[in-house]
Motif scaffolding. Structure first.
Motif, short mmCIF file in Angstrom:
data_model
loop_
_atom_site.label_atom_id
_atom_site.label_comp_id
_atom_site.label_asym_id
_atom_site.label_seq_id
_atom_site.Cartn_x
_atom_site.Cartn_y
_atom_site.Cartn_z
N PRO A 22 8.36 -2.74 11.69
CA PRO A 22 7.74 -1.57 12.32
C PRO A 22 7.91 -0.27 11.52
N TRP A 23 7.02 0.67 11.78
CA TRP A 23 7.19 2.06 11.39
C TRP A 23 7.95 2.76 12.52
N PRO A 24 8.63 3.87 12.22
CA PRO A 24 9.26 4.64 13.31
C PRO A 24 8.20 5.17 14.27
N PRO A 25 8.62 5.65 15.45
CA PRO A 25 7.66 6.13 16.46
C PRO A 25 6.73 7.22 15.91
N GLN A 26 5.51 7.21 16.42
CA GLN A 26 4.48 8.11 15.91
C GLN A 26 4.49 9.47 16.62
N GLY A 27 4.47 10.51 15.79
CA GLY A 27 4.37 11.89 16.29
C GLY A 27 3.20 12.59 15.64
N ALA A 75 0.80 -1.23 0.00
CA ALA A 75 0.00 0.00 0.00
C ALA A 75 0.83 1.28 0.00
N TYR A 76 2.08 1.20 0.43
CA TYR A 76 2.83 2.44 0.67
C TYR A 76 3.75 2.76 -0.51
N ALA A 77 4.22 4.02 -0.52
CA ALA A 77 5.01 4.56 -1.63
C ALA A 77 6.10 3.60 -2.09
N LEU A 84 4.70 2.28 17.96
CA LEU A 84 5.35 1.93 16.70
C LEU A 84 4.52 0.84 16.02
N PRO A 85 3.62 1.24 15.11
CA PRO A 85 2.77 0.23 14.46
C PRO A 85 3.57 -0.57 13.42
N ARG A 86 3.00 -1.69 12.98
CA ARG A 86 3.72 -2.58 12.05
C ARG A 86 2.96 -2.82 10.77
N ILE A 132 -1.48 11.80 12.91
CA ILE A 132 -0.39 11.19 13.68
C ILE A 132 0.25 10.15 12.78
N SER A 133 1.57 10.12 12.75
CA SER A 133 2.27 9.13 11.92
C SER A 133 3.76 9.22 12.24
N SER A 134 4.54 8.49 11.47
CA SER A 134 5.99 8.55 11.63
C SER A 134 6.56 9.70 10.80
N GLY A 135 7.83 10.01 11.05
CA GLY A 135 8.55 10.93 10.17
C GLY A 135 8.60 10.37 8.75
N SER A 136 8.58 9.06 8.65
CA SER A 136 8.66 8.39 7.36
C SER A 136 7.50 8.77 6.43
N THR A 137 6.29 8.67 6.94
CA THR A 137 5.13 9.00 6.11
C THR A 137 5.05 10.50 5.86
N GLY A 138 5.45 11.32 6.82
CA GLY A 138 5.49 12.76 6.59
C GLY A 138 6.45 13.10 5.46
N PHE A 174 -8.87 15.48 11.56
CA PHE A 174 -7.70 14.66 11.86
C PHE A 174 -7.71 13.38 11.04
N ARG A 175 -6.70 13.20 10.22
CA ARG A 175 -6.60 11.98 9.41
C ARG A 175 -6.24 10.78 10.31
N ALA A 176 -7.07 9.73 10.23
CA ALA A 176 -6.84 8.52 11.03
C ALA A 176 -6.46 7.37 10.10
N TYR A 177 -5.66 6.40 10.61
CA TYR A 177 -5.32 5.22 9.79
C TYR A 177 -5.75 3.91 10.44
N ASN A 178 -6.34 3.97 11.63
CA ASN A 178 -6.87 2.77 12.27
C ASN A 178 -7.84 3.22 13.38
N GLU A 217 -6.13 6.59 3.63
CA GLU A 217 -4.91 5.83 3.35
C GLU A 217 -3.74 6.78 3.14
N ALA A 218 -2.55 6.35 3.48
CA ALA A 218 -1.36 7.19 3.27
C ALA A 218 -1.26 7.64 1.81
N ALA A 219 -1.64 6.75 0.89
CA ALA A 219 -1.54 7.08 -0.54
C ALA A 219 -2.41 8.28 -0.91
N1 PCA Z 1 2.79 5.43 8.50
C1 PCA Z 1 1.56 4.79 8.14
C2 PCA Z 1 1.12 4.02 9.35
C3 PCA Z 1 2.03 4.40 10.42
C4 PCA Z 1 3.08 5.24 9.78
O1 PCA Z 1 4.07 5.67 10.33
C5 PCA Z 1 0.49 5.78 7.77
O2 PCA Z 1 0.54 6.92 8.20
O3 PCA Z 1 -0.45 5.36 7.08
#
Ligand code: PCA
Length: 330
Positions: free
Chosen positions: A147-152, A37-39, A234-236, A209-215, A170-174, A192-194
């Protein structure tokens, strides 16, 4: 420059010959499409591709896994069903996205239960057998999880306390992220992140709320200004196979896939940890105000976390409690 057609043809013939050769070695070559699902550029997807390639090499071409990133084959919220029903033999999904069907899937999104990669690894070891069993009852075989990195938390303004969040979309993912929004007086919307960039651009969502990765993947600095490091959890993501597709493989192929999955879990986890600070640095480098959540905000979020932990324990029942107890003893 136009490519030389005769060269192209020769190359084509060579590729065909190599293909025939490979097919001769792998008489029953199997091809699996793998929706993710992710980039494409995200480390989860890159790790999935490395896993697929390793399986191809190690099985001598008998099992070819083709990754389709970015929700291009199935969208994130369609992937589990697609694999359960055999529309896709293998796929990847955010595990906690299923917590509305079984609260236990949300074990990795309980606020402040774990706030580091080390603790996240222990929690996963505590939860894994239970998750494996639940998935087995759903016609699915668990391969690996990363895992994803810690959520901020991301906002378009300075936030000093939960009171400052009132009315924000607020965008939610679960389910956990929706509940967090509600308890903070915000308006949750599942995205969805996409589709996140689009949602921020059109004002459908104003924070998340998400990781630095998704931001970083979503170039969130184009729309939002503040990132608060919270380390909420840290979700997986997990990779799983349709049971019939799994059982159709011979034993030696299954052993190879299991081995490559173990490597993929280790490599993906190491990558997440290595990239974690870099992602956050990129947010700052692109002009965002990045800071550790202040004491007031932190205290408010911890109070919400206590409520959410109680709620999760009550709905996740004995299985949920057993995971938390096993983790506490590690
Ligand atoms: N990225 C995903 C889930 C957790 C994360 O860090 C998202 O935002 O969809």
């Amino acid at each position: 420059m136009t490519p030389n057609p005769s060269k192209r043809k020769r190359f084509g013939v060579a590729v065909m010959a190599a293909g025939l050769l490979a097919a001769a070695f792998a008489a029953h070559a199997e091809k699996w499409d793998m929706p993710m699902a992710y980039a494409d550029s995200n480390y989860h997807t890159q790790n999935g591709k490395a896993f697929a390639e390793a399986v191809g090499v190690a099985t001598g071409g008998a099992l070819e896994i083709v990754v389709h990133g970015g929700g291009s084959l199935f969208k994130g919220n369609e992937i589990k069903r697609a694999v359960q029903t055999g529309q896709a033999p293998i796929g990847e999904r955010l595990l906690s996205a299923h917590q509305n069907e079984n609260a236990v899937f949300g074990f990795d999104s309980v606020p402040f239960l774990v706030t580091s990669f080390e603790a996240s690894e222990k929690l996963w070891q505590a939860a894994r057998p239970t998750i494996e069993n639940i998935l087995a009852d759903q016609n699915l075989v668990l391969l690996y999880a990363v895992p994803w990195p810690p959520q901020g938390m991301y906002f378009d303004r300075e936030i000093d306390a939960v009171a400052d969040m009132a009315g924000i979309k607020f965008r939610a993912y679960n389910a956990a992220t929706s509940r967090l929004a509600e308890l903070a007086g915000m308006l949750p919307v599942q995205i969805e992140a996409a589709e996140l960039t689009q949602a921020l651009a059109t004002g459908v969502a104003e924070a998340f709320i998400s990781s630095g990765s998704t931001g970083y993947d979503r170039k969130v600095w184009e729309h939002l200004s503040h990132f608060y490091e919270v380390n909420a959890w840290l979700p997986r993501n997990y990779v799983f196979v349709n049971k019939e597709a799994w059982e159709a493989l011979d034993e030696s192929t299954r052993n190879i896939v299991r081995g490559m999955a173990m490597l993929a879990e280790r490599a993906g986890t190491a990558e997440a940890q290595q990239l974690s600070d870099w992602y956050v640095a990129q947010l700052a480098a692109n002009g965002m105000t990045v800071q550790v959540a202040g004491e007031g905000l932190r205290g408010d979020l911890e109070a919400i976390g206590v409520t959410m932990t109680e709620e999760w324990l009550s709905v996740a029942g004995d299985e949920g409690k057993a995971i938390v107890d096993a983790f506490a003893e590690m």
